[in-house]
Design a protein around this motif. Sequence first.
Motif, PDB file in Angstrom:
ATOM      1  N   PRO A   2      18.614   4.449  29.434  1.00  0.00           N
ATOM      2  CA  PRO A   2      17.882   3.797  28.348  1.00  0.00           C
ATOM      3  C   PRO A   2      16.813   2.845  28.884  1.00  0.00           C
ATOM      4  O   PRO A   2      16.967   2.237  29.936  1.00  0.00           O
ATOM      5  N   ASN A  66       9.313  15.286  26.431  1.00  0.00           N
ATOM      6  CA  ASN A  66      10.528  14.619  25.981  1.00  0.00           C
ATOM      7  C   ASN A  66      11.752  15.499  26.203  1.00  0.00           C
ATOM      8  O   ASN A  66      12.837  15.000  26.468  1.00  0.00           O
ATOM      9  N   SER A  73      15.485  15.424  19.102  1.00  0.00           N
ATOM     10  CA  SER A  73      16.419  15.461  17.977  1.00  0.00           C
ATOM     11  C   SER A  73      15.859  16.394  16.899  1.00  0.00           C
ATOM     12  O   SER A  73      14.711  16.831  16.964  1.00  0.00           O
ATOM     13  N   TRP A  75      15.046  15.491  14.068  1.00  0.00           N
ATOM     14  CA  TRP A  75      14.002  14.747  13.376  1.00  0.00           C
ATOM     15  C   TRP A  75      12.628  15.052  13.989  1.00  0.00           C
ATOM     16  O   TRP A  75      11.639  15.173  13.276  1.00  0.00           O
ATOM     17  N   GLY A 111       7.449   6.076  13.898  1.00  0.00           N
ATOM     18  CA  GLY A 111       8.918   6.072  13.952  1.00  0.00           C
ATOM     19  C   GLY A 111       9.451   6.794  15.169  1.00  0.00           C
ATOM     20  O   GLY A 111      10.419   6.346  15.795  1.00  0.00           O
ATOM     21  N   VAL A 112       8.827   7.892  15.525  1.00  0.00           N
ATOM     22  CA  VAL A 112       9.254   8.608  16.737  1.00  0.00           C
ATOM     23  C   VAL A 112       8.995   7.752  17.964  1.00  0.00           C
ATOM     24  O   VAL A 112       9.821   7.676  18.879  1.00  0.00           O
ATOM     25  N   ILE A 114       8.926   4.527  18.159  1.00  0.00           N
ATOM     26  CA  ILE A 114       9.801   3.361  18.213  1.00  0.00           C
ATOM     27  C   ILE A 114      11.260   3.763  18.411  1.00  0.00           C
ATOM     28  O   ILE A 114      11.954   3.240  19.275  1.00  0.00           O
ATOM     29  N   PHE A 115      11.733   4.727  17.623  1.00  0.00           N
ATOM     30  CA  PHE A 115      13.154   5.050  17.630  1.00  0.00           C
ATOM     31  C   PHE A 115      13.516   6.289  18.442  1.00  0.00           C
ATOM     32  O   PHE A 115      14.657   6.427  18.876  1.00  0.00           O
ATOM     33  N   GLY A 116      12.578   7.201  18.637  1.00  0.00           N
ATOM     34  CA  GLY A 116      12.912   8.477  19.271  1.00  0.00           C
ATOM     35  C   GLY A 116      12.987   8.443  20.777  1.00  0.00           C
ATOM     36  O   GLY A 116      13.563   9.316  21.393  1.00  0.00           O
ATOM     37  N   PHE A 118      14.168   5.806  22.643  1.00  0.00           N
ATOM     38  CA  PHE A 118      15.292   5.006  23.153  1.00  0.00           C
ATOM     39  C   PHE A 118      16.545   5.827  23.261  1.00  0.00           C
ATOM     40  O   PHE A 118      16.914   6.612  22.526  1.00  0.00           O
TER      41      PHE A 118
END
Length: 118
Positions: A2, A66, A73, A75, A111-112, A114-116, A118
């Motif tokens: 992480p 990625n 994911s 998403w 959103g990807v 920021i959240f994708g 991590f």
Amino acid sequence: MPLTTLEELVAHPSFQLIFFTFLLTLGNVIIGVSILPKDKRKKGYRFHRIAYYFVVTGYLLFLTANHYLLTNSWWMYFILGYLLIIIPWSRKINVTLHAILSSILLILFGGVAIFGIF
């Protein structure tokens, strides 16, 4: 592994690719808004289409990088479907709807980013 610091996040190749794709999308939205008057549509539409292909290419490069560095994911694949299906479909329905849905894509890319990662 992480990411723990902002420096690690900004230096991460996946973040750089999604940020670049975000900027391309923002530029494409601005191009689309600038060609809204009917007299500018014919000239700017081609450039708008090319910018869209650059956005798709940038997002595919992000998904590829990625995949090898982290994991994708469902998403992220949903956003790819949104980019490939909903955005072109909305252009045929109404230009205002197309502009709104394209702006929502900016939020999804954020959103990807920021959240994708991590």
